[in-house]
Design a protein around this motif. Structure first.
Motif, PDB file in Angstrom:
ATOM      1  N   UNK A   1       5.708 -20.238  -0.282  1.00 53.68           N
ATOM      2  CA  UNK A   1       6.889 -21.101  -0.392  1.00 53.68           C
ATOM      3  C   UNK A   1       7.618 -21.192   0.947  1.00 53.68           C
ATOM      4  N   UNK A   2       7.834 -20.016   1.562  1.00 52.91           N
ATOM      5  CA  UNK A   2       8.632 -19.993   2.797  1.00 52.91           C
ATOM      6  C   UNK A   2       7.911 -20.621   3.979  1.00 52.91           C
ATOM      7  N   UNK A   3       6.576 -20.713   3.898  1.00 54.49           N
ATOM      8  CA  UNK A   3       5.800 -21.267   5.004  1.00 54.49           C
ATOM      9  C   UNK A   3       5.515 -22.763   4.842  1.00 54.49           C
ATOM     10  N   UNK A   4       6.223 -23.406   3.919  1.00 53.72           N
ATOM     11  CA  UNK A   4       6.093 -24.861   3.810  1.00 53.72           C
ATOM     12  C   UNK A   4       5.646 -25.373   2.461  1.00 53.72           C
ATOM     13  N   UNK A   5       5.340 -24.475   1.503  1.00 52.83           N
ATOM     14  CA  UNK A   5       4.928 -24.874   0.148  1.00 52.83           C
ATOM     15  C   UNK A   5       3.570 -25.587   0.156  1.00 52.83           C
ATOM     16  N   UNK A   6       3.115 -25.929  -1.041  1.00 53.98           N
ATOM     17  CA  UNK A   6       1.848 -26.647  -1.200  1.00 53.98           C
ATOM     18  C   UNK A   6       0.700 -25.897  -0.523  1.00 53.98           C
ATOM     19  N   UNK A   7       0.658 -24.569  -0.764  1.00 55.61           N
ATOM     20  CA  UNK A   7      -0.392 -23.773  -0.131  1.00 55.61           C
ATOM     21  C   UNK A   7      -0.591 -22.474  -0.900  1.00 55.61           C
ATOM     22  N   UNK A   8      -1.612 -21.758  -0.499  1.00 53.30           N
ATOM     23  CA  UNK A   8      -1.997 -20.491  -1.133  1.00 53.30           C
ATOM     24  C   UNK A   8      -1.943 -19.377  -0.105  1.00 53.30           C
ATOM     25  N   UNK A   9      -1.437 -18.236  -0.531  1.00 48.73           N
ATOM     26  CA  UNK A   9      -1.454 -17.049   0.315  1.00 48.73           C
ATOM     27  C   UNK A   9      -2.058 -15.873  -0.458  1.00 48.73           C
TER      28      UNK A   9
END
Length: 338
Positions: free
Chosen positions: A327-335
């Motif tokens: 979320x904090x790195x720009x959303x729309x992604x997986x960590x």
């Protein structure tokens, strides 16, 4: 639902049949005890002291069991001893009193439906039926015996139908209680038991197990712009798209308002990340449409593999931390949790 549903329903707090059995068994223990005490008094008036002592002993055993097991079901072997004792008393009554003793068979047969689990119910009910049938054919006229035996079979059949209906109702209630009505996924309340079961299985079989937390991005904006009915349709369709990727043994949970948890048994974190990536693609590449309204919704997700030293809470916290990082790195992604 998935294959975890059978084991899940077995741990549900809502089990009407078990609660009903508990109340019924308390009533049976105390009720039978009182009735046998009254019979003991009648037999004592007749001067039959040996029979009186036997009846008083059985009555005290019933009442004592009712006191000890007032908050839980008694072990099956205790109930089996009670049924054997009652079966013996009824058989002796038929031998000495003839037709008058027959009337006691029916309540004894009815008790069996509440005293035993379904695993041994059929065996016990048929043993009691065989005992009563043998006694009747020995001590009653044949014309009466076969009619009474037939009526007992009808009682057993009605009782069996009752048990089947209760079991069906319990399954439906359990499923309704355990699942979120909007998405069909499990509710958050069952995460603890579910995850602990998966950890125990993974530790026992030495297999990896991973978890994924997925949260829709800016879902509040969807509700504010299109309304809550549209938002509900987005949640329902999100669950459908997640389920399309999930495999047979994966366990899906609606973890919060727009947050979903998936447990991947026998799955490494790399495999879980690949599956989660497919879910995110399904969300970002397929617009959500209801009538004339349409929007694109993305999601952020975190994936974590369980480590042998972790509790399920720590494991889930790792997945949640990874999701927050996405979320904090720009959303729309997986960590992936480190």
């Amino acid at each position: 639902m998935n294959t975890a549903s059978a084991s899940m329903t077995s741990t549900l707090p809502l089990n009407l049949w078990q609660q009903f059995r508990l109340v019924a068994m308390r009533t049976i223990y105390f009720g039978v005890g009182v009735v046998i005490f009254v019979l003991a008094g009648i037999v004592a008036i007749q001067g039959q002291w040996l029979e009186t002592g036997a009846l008083v002993s059985v009555a005290l055993a019933f009442i004592l069991t009712g006191v000890i097991y007032r908050n839980e079901l008694a072990p099956q072997w205790i109930n089996f001893l009670f049924i054997c004792a009652l079966g013996t008393l009824v058989s002796v009554s038929m031998k000495t009193s003839g037709m008058m003793g027959v009337y006691w068979m029916y309540p004894v047969l009815a008790m069996v439906f509440f005293m035993f689990d379904r695993t041994i119910f059929v065996l016990v009910i048929m043993l009691i039926y065989a005992l009563f049938a043998a006694v009747m054919y020995n001590f009653l006229p044949f014309d009466y015996a076969w009619r009474i035996a037939l009526s007992m079979l009808v009682l057993i059949g009605v009782g069996a139908v009752f048990l089947i209906m209760m079991s069906y109702m319990q399954r439906n209630l359990s499923k309704l209680y355990a699942t979120d009505p909007l998405t069909g996924f499990y509710r958050r309340e069952y995460v603890a038991d579910m995850m602990q079961r998966e950890l125990d299985r993974a530790q026992r079989q030495q297999h990896p197990v991973s978890a994924m937390l997925l949260d829709l991005d800016s879902f509040k904006n969807v509700n504010d712009k299109f309304g809550y009915m549209f938002g509900d349709e987005v949640l329902r369709e999100t669950a459908n798209r997640i389920a399309r990727v999930c495999r047979k043994n994966d366990v899906m949970v609606r973890y919060g308002g727009a947050e979903f948890l998936v447990v991947f048994p026998n799955t490494s974190v790399k495999e879980a990340a690949e599956l989660t990536g497919q879910m995110l693609d399904n969300l970002r590449h397929e617009p959500f449409a209801v009538k004339s309204m349409m929007t694109t919704v993305t999601a952020s997700a975190g994936v974590a593999q369980w480590r042998a030293s972790q509790t399920w809470g720590q494991w889930l916290e790792n997945a949640d931390t990874a999701k927050d990082k996405a979320k904090s790195q720009g959303r729309n992604r997986l960590r992936i949790a480190q």
